[in-house]
Scaffold this motif. Structure first.
Motif, PDB file in Angstrom:
ATOM      1  N   UNK A 189      -3.919   7.775  -8.713  1.00  0.00           N
ATOM      2  CA  UNK A 189      -3.279   9.079  -8.746  1.00  0.00           C
ATOM      3  C   UNK A 189      -2.230   8.804  -7.073  1.00  0.00           C
ATOM      4  N   UNK A 190      -3.118   8.287  -5.789  1.00  0.00           N
ATOM      5  CA  UNK A 190      -2.316   8.025  -4.312  1.00  0.00           C
ATOM      6  C   UNK A 190      -1.191   7.583  -4.003  1.00  0.00           C
ATOM      7  N   UNK A 206       5.929   8.937  -4.814  1.00  0.00           N
ATOM      8  CA  UNK A 206       7.303  10.652  -5.025  1.00  0.00           C
ATOM      9  C   UNK A 206       7.823  11.013  -3.491  1.00  0.00           C
ATOM     10  N   UNK A 207       6.622  10.950  -2.566  1.00  0.00           N
ATOM     11  CA  UNK A 207       7.338  11.111  -0.940  1.00  0.00           C
ATOM     12  C   UNK A 207       8.404  10.190  -0.601  1.00  0.00           C
ATOM     13  N   UNK A 221       5.722   2.652 -15.947  1.00  0.00           N
ATOM     14  CA  UNK A 221       5.439   3.996 -17.439  1.00  0.00           C
ATOM     15  C   UNK A 221       4.976   4.646 -15.970  1.00  0.00           C
ATOM     16  N   UNK A 222       5.309   5.437 -16.092  1.00  0.00           N
ATOM     17  CA  UNK A 222       4.689   6.334 -15.485  1.00  0.00           C
ATOM     18  C   UNK A 222       3.503   7.462 -16.067  1.00  0.00           C
ATOM     19  N   UNK A 269       6.849  12.393  -7.833  1.00  0.00           N
ATOM     20  CA  UNK A 269       5.635  13.520  -7.482  1.00  0.00           C
ATOM     21  C   UNK A 269       5.339  14.311  -7.739  1.00  0.00           C
ATOM     22  N   UNK A 270       6.127  15.381  -8.923  1.00  0.00           N
ATOM     23  CA  UNK A 270       5.753  16.286  -9.891  1.00  0.00           C
ATOM     24  C   UNK A 270       4.186  15.627 -10.733  1.00  0.00           C
TER      25      UNK A 270
END
Length: 355
Positions: free
Chosen positions: A306-307, A313-314, A144-145, A323-324
């Motif tokens: 977070x990184x 995302x990349x 889960x993001x 990414x958002x």
């Protein structure tokens, strides 16, 4: 405007009123509305993130089973506690365990998000878009993001705060010694700092990461070796400027030791510049951890980061929610810190006098 005494929760004790200069600083800080409200927003976000286990977790906050109350969020219970077959920790998302609790008339109360940062949603595929079950979707492993975002925010801020405080203590002490004693002490220390800052941090991290797995404390120690120099120049300049002032010479003539003079008479003046720079140092510390995680030299794999979310995302442009989510969380957090830093700078600016 006279400040009132604030009563403490202990009877018979009252806090001291702010001095006139601190009253002026507080008014200047509040006058910067953007920084003032940013402080409250950031403090609220950080406060709630400290209780991430009670907001996003794959364990219930509490449950009832056969008339007894259990708190899985803070304690680990084996599956046999609820009539299961295994002595291992109960998996409360397992339909079998849920059925055992329901058959005994038990009730489970879940947190707002029913996933931890490491929980894989087996009911959905990896890289699923946002839904009612996963508010910000899932990552490339089905986690889960939103949960990883909350835990990642907490560890980023805690890492940044710890690094900022420790590096500030060392940097202030080093700058104070340089500025107060001057001469050969200052000269040798300056040459050492020039050599020390020329050591490439990224290459050192790559070498260490190839030998041992970086952890929170290893990364903190490595970055602390280099980040303490950020405040040395500011504190050194303040001590060089004030070490021969009349009140310092008077204190020296009265027999006060060097340490007491530095701490009592010179350090308060140097702390003005230090406190002004600290929000920006915190910003840089968080950015450094995020960059290292993005490059793969940061926290261990699987850690909420977070990184690492930006890196996913990349690598998965077909899943823009990754990414958002990472971009906006970092952008908002760093923007709030910049606004707070601007307000602190205004607060300690002697040219700003609020009526």
């Amino acid at each position: 405007m006279r400040m009132a005494f604030l009563a403490l929760p202990f009877p018979g004790f009252r806090s001291k009123p702010l001095s006139p200069i601190n009253q002026r600083r507080w008014r200047n800080f509040k006058a910067n509305k953007r920084g003032y409200w940013s402080l409250w927003i950031f403090a609220a976000l950080f406060f709630f993130s400290l209780f991430a286990e009670f907001i996003a977790n794959d364990r219930p906050l509490f449950l009832t089973y056969k008339g007894d109350i259990y708190f899985p969020v803070v304690a680990t219970y084996p599956e046999t506690t609820f009539g299961g077959d295994f002595e291992t920790a109960a998996d409360y998302r397992d339909p079998y365990v849920q059925e055992l609790i329901r058959e005994a008339g038990g009730v489970m109360v879940w947190p707002l998000i029913e996933y931890s940062y490491r929980t894989i949603n087996l009911n959905r595929r990896a890289l699923s878009p946002p839904s009612a079950d996963n508010w910000l979707g899932t990552d490339d492993q089905g986690r889960d993001v939103a949960a990883r975002l909350i835990y990642g925010f907490r560890i980023s801020v805690l890492f940044g705060l710890t690094l900022t405080v420790l590096s500030s203590i060392i940097g202030v002490a080093a700058g104070a010694v340089q500025g107060y004693f001057g001469g050969w002490t200052d000269l040798l220390f300056q040459r050492f700092i020039e050599i020390w800052t020329s050591v490439p941090q990224l290459y050192l991290l790559i070498i260490i990461a190839s030998i041992i797995e970086p952890s929170f404390w290893i990364l903190l120690g490595i970055l602390l070796l280099f980040s303490w120099v950020a405040l040395v120049g500011v504190v050194r300049a303040e001590f060089l400027r004030a070490r021969n002032f009349e009140y310092v010479n008077a204190a020296r003539a009265m027999g006060l030791g060097n340490g007491l003079i530095m701490f009592r008479h010179l350090l308060p003046n140097a702390m003005v510049a230090t406190l002004t720079f600290m929000p920006f140092i915190l910003n840089a510390s968080i950015t450094t951890l995020t960059a290292l995680d993005f490059l793969g030299f940061g926290l261990p794999p699987g850690s909420p980061s977070l990184g690492e979310l930006l890196q996913q995302g990349k690598a998965n442009l077909q899943a823009p929610w990754l990414g958002l989510a990472g971009f906006f969380s970092i952008a908002i957090m760093l923007s709030l810190l910049i606004f707070i830093g601007e307000a602190v700078r205004d607060a300690f600016d002697p040219r700003k006098v609020m009526q």
